[in-house]
Enzyme design. Structure first.
Site, PDB file in Angstrom:
ATOM      1  N   TYR A 123      80.949  17.260  58.404  1.00  0.00           N
ATOM      2  CA  TYR A 123      81.612  18.551  58.213  1.00  0.00           C
ATOM      3  C   TYR A 123      82.853  18.646  59.098  1.00  0.00           C
ATOM      4  CZ  TYR A 123      82.220  23.634  57.975  1.00  0.00           C
ATOM      5  OH  TYR A 123      82.732  24.907  57.803  1.00  0.00           O
ATOM      6  N   SER A 167      88.190  25.451  60.420  1.00  0.00           N
ATOM      7  CA  SER A 167      86.964  25.913  61.065  1.00  0.00           C
ATOM      8  C   SER A 167      87.030  25.646  62.554  1.00  0.00           C
ATOM      9  CB  SER A 167      85.761  25.166  60.473  1.00  0.00           C
ATOM     10  OG  SER A 167      84.572  25.425  61.176  1.00  0.00           O
TER      11      SER A 167
END
Length: 267
Positions: free
Chosen positions: A153, A140
């Protein structure tokens, strides 16, 4: 062994996984769909509608379930697995000190343990079809920049990038390609799950900050390029590409931006 190439995709019931499944199926690949969302997988299968799909309910947190799923897919695919796309993931946002333990544990289990287990289970299958086989992991933009409000995250996605680099070295002699894709802000339901504002949606926040939101189809093209290319990390979207460049050449600027404005600032 079948001559038709095959790809096994986790998170195939929606978002990036669904679009990638359609993209590869349109190019003649046999596609394995894996997800805990069986209804979502059925929708994906119906969208492909060419008979070259296999569905398997898989909780990526379960190591033994991985072996079962890949063995079943290998049989369905005529004895070969060319690509495993480790794509399943979840997201939660907010200050770390306010994140419930259960949310943190679940995110680590899905986003990091699930990817590690997938790699372990995939190796023997990919070695059979090497050279030319590939493990593709979804990292990501949050694996490039440590953004405020996304600490746990980010930790999982930085872990995915580290795992990818390690396996690139470990599996080189086996002829298995390993790569990570690093999408920026992609128009999927995960955006709304990642950061929430009491008055505005995540998409509105990003738009106000001048950040680019890319269509999910952009990711599928990059996954295809990762399978057939030689790079280790692939960014998706201008925002991720820009931040990857700035992190390398102007890390102090990125740090200052994260401290002053948070993710999505005008870099």
């Amino acid at each position: 062994m079948s001559e038709r190439k095959s790809i096994f995709i986790t998170g195939g019931g929606s978002g990036i996984g669904r679009d990638a499944a359609i993209y590869f199926a349109e190019r003649g690949w046999f596609v394995g769909l894996a997800d805990i969302d069986e209804d979502g997988m059925r929708v994906t299968r119906d969208m492909i509608n060419n008979g070259f799909t296999h569905m398997h309910r898989l909780d990526v947190r379960d190591r033994e379930a991985w072996d079962e799923a890949l063995n079943a897919f290998s049989i369905a695919a005529g004895g070969r697995i060319d690509v495993v796309f480790n794509n399943a993931g979840i997201a939660n946002g907010g200050p770390l000190i306010e994140n419930p333990q259960g949310e943190i544990d679940q995110m680590l289990a899905v986003n990091l343990n699930g990817v590690i287990y997938g790699a372990q289970a995939a190796h023997s299958h990919l070695k059979k079809t090497a050279p030319g086989s590939a493990l593709i992991n979804t990292a990501s933009l949050a694996g490039i920049v440590g953004a405020p409000g996304l600490a746990a995250y980010c930790a999982t996605k930085w872990g995915v990038r580290g795992l990818t680099e390690s396996l690139d070295a470990e599996w080189a002699e086996d002829g298995i390609k390993v790569a990570a894709i690093c999408p920026g802000f992609i128009d999927t339901p995960l955006i709304e799950q990642t950061l929430q504002d009491s008055n505005q949606s995540m998409k509105e926040n990003l738009a106000n900050a001048g950040a680019e939101i890319s269509p999910v189809s952009d990711v599928s093209k990059v996954v295809w390029d990762a399978v057939h290319g030689d790079n280790l990390h692939y960014t998706v979207g201008k925002t991720a590409g820009r931040l990857m460049f700035l992190k390398r050449w102007l890390p102090g600027k990125v740090r200052k931006q994260m401290r002053e404005q948070g993710v999505g600032g005008d870099l």
